[in-house]
Scaffold this motif. Sequence first.
Motif, mmCIF file in Angstrom:
data_model
loop_
_atom_site.group_PDB
_atom_site.id
_atom_site.type_symbol
_atom_site.label_atom_id
_atom_site.label_comp_id
_atom_site.label_asym_id
_atom_site.label_seq_id
_atom_site.Cartn_x
_atom_site.Cartn_y
_atom_site.Cartn_z
ATOM 1 N N ASP A 1 0.833 -1.198 0.000
ATOM 2 C CA ASP A 1 0.000 0.000 0.000
ATOM 3 C C ASP A 1 0.869 1.249 0.000
ATOM 4 O OD1 ASP A 1 -2.327 -1.495 0.125
ATOM 5 O OD2 ASP A 1 -2.342 -1.524 2.321
ATOM 6 N N TYR A 2 0.310 2.347 -0.495
ATOM 7 C CA TYR A 2 1.010 3.634 -0.505
ATOM 8 C C TYR A 2 0.137 4.654 0.218
ATOM 9 C CZ TYR A 2 3.660 1.279 -4.152
ATOM 10 O OH TYR A 2 4.424 0.379 -4.853
ATOM 11 N N THR B 1 -4.900 6.287 1.271
ATOM 12 C CA THR B 1 -4.143 5.066 1.006
ATOM 13 C C THR B 1 -4.577 4.474 -0.330
ATOM 14 O OG1 THR B 1 -3.935 4.593 3.375
ATOM 15 C CG2 THR B 1 -3.569 2.759 1.851
ATOM 16 N N VAL B 2 -3.599 4.172 -1.184
ATOM 17 C CA VAL B 2 -3.885 3.600 -2.502
ATOM 18 C C VAL B 2 -3.018 2.367 -2.705
ATOM 19 C CG1 VAL B 2 -4.575 5.819 -3.478
ATOM 20 C CG2 VAL B 2 -2.185 5.102 -3.624
ATOM 21 N N GLU B 3 -3.302 1.607 -3.776
ATOM 22 C CA GLU B 3 -2.689 0.292 -3.931
ATOM 23 C C GLU B 3 -1.583 0.219 -4.969
ATOM 24 O OE1 GLU B 3 -5.809 -2.466 -4.671
ATOM 25 O OE2 GLU B 3 -6.621 -2.345 -2.634
ATOM 26 N N SER B 4 -1.374 1.264 -5.781
ATOM 27 C CA SER B 4 -0.350 1.182 -6.819
ATOM 28 C C SER B 4 0.238 2.555 -7.095
ATOM 29 C CB SER B 4 -0.945 0.611 -8.116
ATOM 30 O OG SER B 4 -1.829 1.558 -8.701
ATOM 31 N N MET B 5 1.397 2.570 -7.772
ATOM 32 C CA MET B 5 2.006 3.843 -8.144
ATOM 33 C C MET B 5 1.151 4.575 -9.165
ATOM 34 S SD MET B 5 4.533 4.488 -6.287
ATOM 35 C CE MET B 5 5.062 5.948 -7.197
ATOM 36 N N VAL C 1 2.937 15.985 -0.583
ATOM 37 C CA VAL C 1 4.061 16.367 0.269
ATOM 38 C C VAL C 1 4.829 15.169 0.812
ATOM 39 C CG1 VAL C 1 3.045 18.574 0.905
ATOM 40 C CG2 VAL C 1 2.510 16.553 2.272
ATOM 41 N N ASP C 2 4.239 13.973 0.744
ATOM 42 C CA ASP C 2 4.954 12.792 1.245
ATOM 43 C C ASP C 2 4.256 11.538 0.722
ATOM 44 O OD1 ASP C 2 6.793 11.252 2.559
ATOM 45 O OD2 ASP C 2 5.912 11.491 4.557
ATOM 46 N N ILE C 3 5.037 10.481 0.507
ATOM 47 C CA ILE C 3 4.498 9.177 0.126
ATOM 48 C C ILE C 3 5.198 8.127 0.980
ATOM 49 C CG2 ILE C 3 4.160 7.505 -1.731
ATOM 50 C CD1 ILE C 3 4.529 9.803 -3.720
ATOM 51 N N ARG C 4 4.422 7.323 1.666
ATOM 52 C CA ARG C 4 4.999 6.292 2.520
ATOM 53 C C ARG C 4 4.512 4.914 2.066
ATOM 54 N NH1 ARG C 4 4.160 9.144 8.501
ATOM 55 N NH2 ARG C 4 5.261 11.091 7.976
ATOM 56 N N THR C 5 5.460 4.015 1.933
ATOM 57 C CA THR C 5 5.139 2.650 1.499
ATOM 58 C C THR C 5 4.886 1.782 2.717
ATOM 59 O OG1 THR C 5 6.558 2.909 -0.443
ATOM 60 C CG2 THR C 5 5.960 0.672 0.185
#
Length: 296
Positions: free
Chosen positions: A224-225, A246-250, A268-272
């Motif tokens: 998840d991202y 929250t999303v499931e793919s790039m 502003v931010d992306i967390r895996t």
Amino acid sequence: MIAVESLRKTYGDFPAVVGSTFAVDRGEIFGVVGPNGAGKTTTLKMIAGLVDPTAGSATVAGFDASDPEMRRSLGFLPEESPLYEDMTARSYLHFFADLYDVPDDVATERIEDTLDRLELDHRDRRLGDVSKGMKRKVAIARSLVNDPDVLIYDEPASGLDPLTTNYVLEFVRELSDAGKTVLFSAHNLYHVESVCDRVAIMNQGEIVARGTVPEIREEYGTTDYRVFTSVALDDTEPAGDRYAVTVESMADVEEVRDRVTARGGEVVDIRTREPSLEEIFLELAETTGTGPRGES
């Protein structure tokens, strides 16, 4: 150091273990995980030569599991390991060293060194009067008196407090660093994830997944991202002074970025977030079934 090929055990019509196949290399820590009744303990006992397989084979350090000579290369720790409670730690370990024909001077040095590494105090106290954690350390020391190349530990941290559990896991790492091959089972998947080089997940007597934790994640897990934005969207939620979704793919991440940009904001931010081994296991358990099976 351990090779298991199509290992199977049935009790009457009940298949406790169904065709397990895997190998463990020298110096590797290999974890076998699964719910109660998955077949973990039966598998470990067959490899240790304590239970005869119905079919298939297991070799340890080049010996067939049924060969008595194999036991000189093996240290085995069962989940329940009663000690001779009238003995002290030292006398108990010397007793087992004698069974392996370890010379007295070698045994004394090896026992004291192991007890030092395990930070075990009260070595001359009656075992019936020490804590469960200390008893478990003595049982681990017993598995090392013959200086084996291969160690099989069934739930080594069973029933221990968090501090002693962490110590036991660190000791397992030390054994691997010293070149020992370690195969162990566990219910706590966090422990397995933190210490094992590779893992086999068992359910209903079968291995349903195997590999490194990253490999298992890649094959069976979903990443998840968590995307943080400076402006709100229809599907975001407040996250401090920002917003998050929250999303499931790039591809989904880029779609969020486009919508944010159209509203004059920015990402502003992306967390895996990768799934834990426990989450993957629960998913596999649902897809492979979890009926009651009695002993593991």
